[in-house]
Write a protein that holds these residues in place. Sequence first.
Motif: not given
Length: 465
Positions: A330-340, A355-368
């Motif tokens: 579930k966490l993996e999918q949650a992270g993907w939902d923020w990146i992809y 775009k900058g905000l979306a990149d920020r969310i993707a970066e945070e998803a990867s970290l989490r």
Amino acid sequence: MTNNIQVQPKLEFIPPNFNPLVFQACKFVLPIWLRSRTPIAEIKAENLETLIDLYKQFQSNKIRFLIAFRHPSVDDPYSLMYTLNKLLPKAAKQQNVLLEKPTHAHFIYDRGIPLWAGSYIGWLYSQLGGTPIHRGKLDRVGLRSIRQLFVDGQFPMMASPEGATNGHNEIVSPIEPGIAQMGFWCVEDLLAAKRSEEVLIVPIGIQYYYIDPPWESLEKLLTQLETDSGLSGNSGFEFIPPDELKFISDREALLYKRLYGLGFHILELMENFYTRFYHKNLPQISPSSVTNSSELLCVRLQALLDTALKVAEESFNVPTKGNVIDRCRKLEQAGWDWIYREDIKNLEKLSPLEKGLADRIAEEASLRMWHMRLVESFVAVTGKYVYEKPSVERFAETTLLLWDMLTRIKQGNPFKRPKLGKQRVEIEIGNPLSVSSRWDSYKASRRKAVNDLTQDLQTSLEKLI
């Protein structure tokens, strides 16, 4: 772990598209790949006559079946491909059984594999007849492809019911009910098409053994891990093995002490990490409340894994529900939902701010997701694995899992594991489980029938160890 992750368009389905030329090329390269890129020196298979009979019946349109294999190592696909395309035809010829070529299998793979292994892997798997699935959500497109292949595919199906590698030769992770459900769907689809094939699930065990015990390589790797974790080999850590634990040599006894010393040291560092920086209060476990140091390590480890998952779950607002494997998915999918991002139809039309905000969310998803990846490596770790049977294989498996963890923390590549020594692979084909014979039970109670078949498959895989 990286800090330059950018938002990506949604993950598209990669349709299976078996290509005989690509398959033949891979078949030709496989022996060279095994020798040069893996520690595998020998592959043996037992009960091949069972698999020969199954392929003969499949090619005569009498059955449909799915190979459900144990998944202890990332090298399993190579071992299985060698078995199906080298050992199986050879054994069939010896028994004067004529099988149509190729003796291949459609396979189910995690859609996330091409994300870390490279996009070319998605293309290659497609050309080899593989079909992807998202593990953490209801993937209707992926499931539809699996159902179609199971009923009408050119080859039998193949999948790992554990869902991922667990790094252990002699532990079967709790298997997921999806394999059983796929079997019942196949029965349903065959009946709807007025076809009479029987549906089977075939358990296959895979185990790896070192040809020469790599004690010296293990000692060097342990020394490296002790250095990387700040633990001196002469730190004076006092760990006294239980009296009932007997070792063949003083070298094994010393390695056991060092391995558990390293484990406790890393455990304490990680507990302090989550307590100090994530404000988590881990349970205080008194040594007097457990029977020995191995049990103490086990209890503390499980508490740490639970804490790490909770940190990620809080970040993604994912409820804490299910076993460790369910929570990781579930966490993996949650992270993907923020990146992809499926909610963004066209990334090119985003303003620079969006775009900058979306990149920020993707970066945070990867970290989490990093917290989840740590736990994922330790899903099957009990803390008592070596204690219960101090074999060189169990020493190596546990040490390599610690290497995985430290490598992730150091931001290295966990997929470039050290090779401790040459290995022999032993594959055993188990007795097929009939899905068709359970159809009446499925009609009476779908959940019970799926659970019963899942448990029987779990038992069958465990018996193959």
